[in-house]
Design an enzyme around this catalytic site. Structure first.
Site, PDB file in Angstrom:
ATOM      1  CG  ASP A  66      -2.922   3.364   6.617  1.00 37.58           C
ATOM      2  OD1 ASP A  66      -2.905   2.772   5.519  1.00 37.58           O
ATOM      3  OD2 ASP A  66      -3.718   4.290   6.876  1.00 37.58           O
ATOM      4  CG  ASN A 104      -1.803   1.181   1.353  1.00 36.27           C
ATOM      5  OD1 ASN A 104      -2.453   1.554   0.368  1.00 36.27           O
ATOM      6  ND2 ASN A 104      -1.892   1.785   2.526  1.00 36.27           N
ATOM      7  CG  HIS A 155      -0.577   6.027   4.656  1.00 33.53           C
ATOM      8  ND1 HIS A 155      -1.956   6.108   4.652  1.00 33.53           N
ATOM      9  CD2 HIS A 155      -0.159   6.812   5.672  1.00 33.53           C
ATOM     10  CE1 HIS A 155      -2.335   6.904   5.637  1.00 33.53           C
ATOM     11  NE2 HIS A 155      -1.270   7.340   6.270  1.00 33.53           N
ATOM     12  CB  SER A 166       5.189   5.038   4.254  1.00 32.88           C
ATOM     13  OG  SER A 166       5.535   6.101   5.125  1.00 32.88           O
TER      14      SER A 166
HETATM   15  C1  GRF Z   1      -2.782   9.074  -2.688  1.00 30.59           C
HETATM   16  O1  GRF Z   1      -2.420  10.189  -1.931  1.00 30.59           O
HETATM   17  C2  GRF Z   1      -2.658   7.856  -1.859  1.00 30.59           C
HETATM   18  O2  GRF Z   1      -1.545   7.827  -1.047  1.00 30.59           O
HETATM   19  C3  GRF Z   1      -3.907   8.006  -1.064  1.00 30.59           C
HETATM   20  O3  GRF Z   1      -4.869   8.327  -2.021  1.00 30.59           O
HETATM   21  C4  GRF Z   1      -4.261   9.085  -3.030  1.00 30.59           C
HETATM   22  C5  GRF Z   1      -4.535   8.410  -4.343  1.00 30.59           C
HETATM   23  O4  GRF Z   1      -4.401   9.226  -5.448  1.00 30.59           O
HETATM   24  N1  GRF Z   1      -4.167   6.916  -0.206  1.00 30.59           N
HETATM   25  P1  GRF Z   1      -4.403   8.556  -6.898  1.00 30.59           P
HETATM   26  O5  GRF Z   1      -5.711   7.807  -7.067  1.00 30.59           O
HETATM   27  O6  GRF Z   1      -3.228   7.653  -7.042  1.00 30.59           O
HETATM   28  O7  GRF Z   1      -4.361   9.715  -7.867  1.00 30.59           O
END
Ligand code: GRF
Length: 223
Positions: free
Chosen positions: A149, A111, A113, A140
């Site tokens: 997370d 994932n 984050h 991360s």
């Molecule tokens: C990113 O900031 C990711 O870390 C978070 O959601 C956002 C996703 O954006 N959990 P995208 O769909 O990749 O444009």
């Protein structure tokens, strides 16, 4: 990874900027994997079009169509199983996965984050950085465990925060300067069988990480 070309499944909920970076890296050979498919829990996710534009199968498993979390999880698990992935990327996937599904992919699901974990699990990370006047922020990539997370962090990119930075500014910077670099890099390592997580420990080429990898560890083509 076992076999010549491992199969990667990507789960999304939104715009799909991370997905695009993954698609680009696969297309130009930086990630040595085939994208088996993209699954979104939202029909209006912009990432679906990015997948289709790249000729990658994309399906929607709408969480709103299922009466319970368990029913959604079962439907998602079935779609995921159909893709027969060797590893799974949660690229802005905004639903909490059930324990059974996570267990089935343990050590093979990563994932991205937008925070310097273990700081700020969950939502609203950029606003918390501003509210707490943090001097550093970042993103991360971690292995997914049953703890939200909370799984072992593989790589983390950080930068200095200025007092005038807004949450919006931070969000852009985290995405463009950190997320879009570290996630494709981590997946490239996994595809090559160089990055693994065993017994809660992350290893790169056999060496156990004492701390997460950082921007300095990025290979030139991921900088
Ligand atoms: C990113 O900031 C990711 O870390 C978070 O959601 C956002 C996703 O954006 N959990 P995208 O769909 O990749 O444009």
């Amino acid at each position: 990874m076992a076999g010549a070309r491992p199969r990667l499944a990507v789960l999304i909920s939104g715009q799909g900027r991370n997905l695009q970076a993954i698609l680009d890296a696969v297309r130009d050979g930086r990630i040595a994997a085939d994208i088996a498919g993209v699954i979104s829990n939202r029909a209006e996710a912009g990432g679906l079009e990015r997948a289709r534009d790249a000729g990658v199968p994309a399906v929607v498993v709408p969480h709103t169509a299922y009466p319970t979390r368990e029913a959604f999880d079962a439907a998602l698990a079935a779609e995921l199983a159909r893709l027969r992935p060797d590893f799974v990327a949660l690229a802005g996937f905004m639903r909490i996965l059930g324990g059974k599904l996570i267990a089935r992919h343990e050590g093979r699901m990563l994932n991205i984050h937008p925070s310097l974990l273990p700081k700020y699990r969950g939502l609203g990370t950029h606003a918390q950085v501003v509210a707490n006047r943090d001097t550093e922020h970042g993103a991360s990539v971690h292995y997914v465990t049953g703890e939200l997370d909370g799984g072992p962090v593989a790589i983390q990119g950080r930068f200095s925060v200025s007092p005038q930075d807004t949450a919006q500014v931070l969000a852009e910077r985290v995405m463009n300067d950190i997320e879009l670099k570290i996630f494709p890099q981590a997946l490239a390592w996994v595809a090559r069988g160089e990055l693994r997580c065993e017994g809660g420990r992350v290893r790169l080429r056999g060496a156990t990480l004492l701390r997460p990898l950082g921007l300095a560890d990025l290979e030139p083509e991921f900088r």
